[in-house]
Design a protein around this motif. Structure first.
Motif, PDB file in Angstrom:
ATOM      1  N   TYR A  75      18.119 -19.294  35.271  1.00  0.00           N
ATOM      2  CA  TYR A  75      17.512 -19.709  36.543  1.00  0.00           C
ATOM      3  C   TYR A  75      18.336 -19.227  37.736  1.00  0.00           C
ATOM      4  N   TYR A 140      11.753 -27.102  30.752  1.00  0.00           N
ATOM      5  CA  TYR A 140      11.445 -27.233  32.182  1.00  0.00           C
ATOM      6  C   TYR A 140      12.144 -26.142  32.991  1.00  0.00           C
ATOM      7  N   ARG A 144      10.187 -23.376  35.153  1.00  0.00           N
ATOM      8  CA  ARG A 144      10.351 -23.372  36.611  1.00  0.00           C
ATOM      9  C   ARG A 144      10.966 -22.057  37.092  1.00  0.00           C
ATOM     10  N   THR A 177      21.223 -23.535  43.600  1.00  0.00           N
ATOM     11  CA  THR A 177      19.842 -23.743  44.032  1.00  0.00           C
ATOM     12  C   THR A 177      19.539 -22.716  45.112  1.00  0.00           C
ATOM     13  N   GLY A 186      10.691 -29.207  42.147  1.00  0.00           N
ATOM     14  CA  GLY A 186      11.613 -29.777  41.167  1.00  0.00           C
ATOM     15  C   GLY A 186      12.006 -31.202  41.506  1.00  0.00           C
ATOM     16  N   MET A 190      11.195 -33.572  38.148  1.00  0.00           N
ATOM     17  CA  MET A 190      12.256 -34.126  37.300  1.00  0.00           C
ATOM     18  C   MET A 190      12.119 -35.636  37.093  1.00  0.00           C
ATOM     19  N   ALA A 232       3.693 -30.166  40.424  1.00  0.00           N
ATOM     20  CA  ALA A 232       4.833 -30.773  39.730  1.00  0.00           C
ATOM     21  C   ALA A 232       4.365 -31.775  38.681  1.00  0.00           C
TER      22      ALA A 232
END
Length: 258
Positions: A75, A140, A144, A177, A186, A190, A232
């Motif tokens: 990510y 996840y 994402r 991030t 997110g 989450m 989401a």
């Protein structure tokens, strides 16, 4: 002969004495219940841990932690690539009608506090399901990452910029991030995953309220589009359901309990 006001005062004193006596009884009862409630809570946690086969639990946990770390590394790499793009600013029907509010303390300190509590509660009350939780979070992160990398739009107009106004994210942005990570939210997804994970009604309620609060906060601060928040819940539900199926087929056979 006792004056009328003396009778009234005497009656008030007796009423106050009765009230104090009743309060004293309630306080003593509460003192008896508190240690018992604490013991019951600790017994519940101990019971949850009794069924764990520690050898397999630690092994499975270690493997899934490595997988989660690798997915997050993936990510960060693609997130950096996504941030190099110059994407168009946009808005939507709902954002144009909402007031602009700085909700960054909720999105940073509130988000971290909520998830620290969720992780602690998962370890305490659902230790046998922690490997499944890590497996779900790994999936996840992979999903994402794909959404962030493929997203064709930049931040909403008027966004309260976390890089400037938030103590936590100003230090994380660009490394852990990123700026162009909008589809999907997110912050909303989450807590929703934790809502699906927990079995306790109290914990489920807390996580659902947290997810809704995060969704509202990212919209008010223009840190996400409306579709990001809606997605989401939909994508989070799909990830959780597919993770359940995959975990039951491929991971659970090596995670044994007594």
């Amino acid at each position: 002969m006792t004056p009328p006001h003396g009778d009234a005062l005497e009656e008030r004193l007796r009423s106050l004495e009765r009230l104090l006596a009743e309060s004293g009884r309630e306080l003593r009862e509460l003192r008896r219940h508190l240690p018992r409630a604490a013991r019951e809570e600790l017994d519940e946690i101990a019971d949850e841990w009794k069924g764990v086969h520690y050898k397999w639990w630690v092994g499975t946990l270690a493997i899934l932690l490595i997988a989660l770390t690798l997915s997050y590394t993936f990510y960060t790499k693609l997130g950096w690539v996504a941030d190099q793009r110059s994407l168009p600013v946009g808005d939507d029907w709902l954002l144009r009608r909402l007031p602009l509010v700085n909700t960054l303390p909720i999105l940073s300190w509130g988000w971290f506090a909520l998830h620290a509590y969720a992780i602690g509660a998962a370890a305490a009350y659902s230790p046998k399901r922690v490997p499944f939780l890590l497996f779900t979070l790994t999936n996840y992160m992979v999903v994402r990452t794909a959404f962030v990398f493929l997203s064709p739009i930049g931040h909403p107009a008027g966004m309260v910029d976390m890089r400037v106004h938030d103590l936590i994210f100003s230090r994380l942005l660009g490394t852990w991030t990123f700026m162009n990570e909008f589809v999907f939210s997110g912050h909303t997804a989450m807590p929703f995953l934790f809502f699906l994970f927990f079995e306790s009604r109290r914990l489920k309620a807390l996580m659902l309220v947290g997810s809704l609060a995060m969704g509202a906060s990212v919209l008010l601060s223009r840190n996400h589009y409306t579709v990001d928040v809606l997605a989401a819940f939909l994508v989070g539900y799909a990830i959780y359901g597919l993770s359940e199926l995959a975990y039951a087929r491929w991971v659970r056979p090596i995670f044994q309990t007594r």
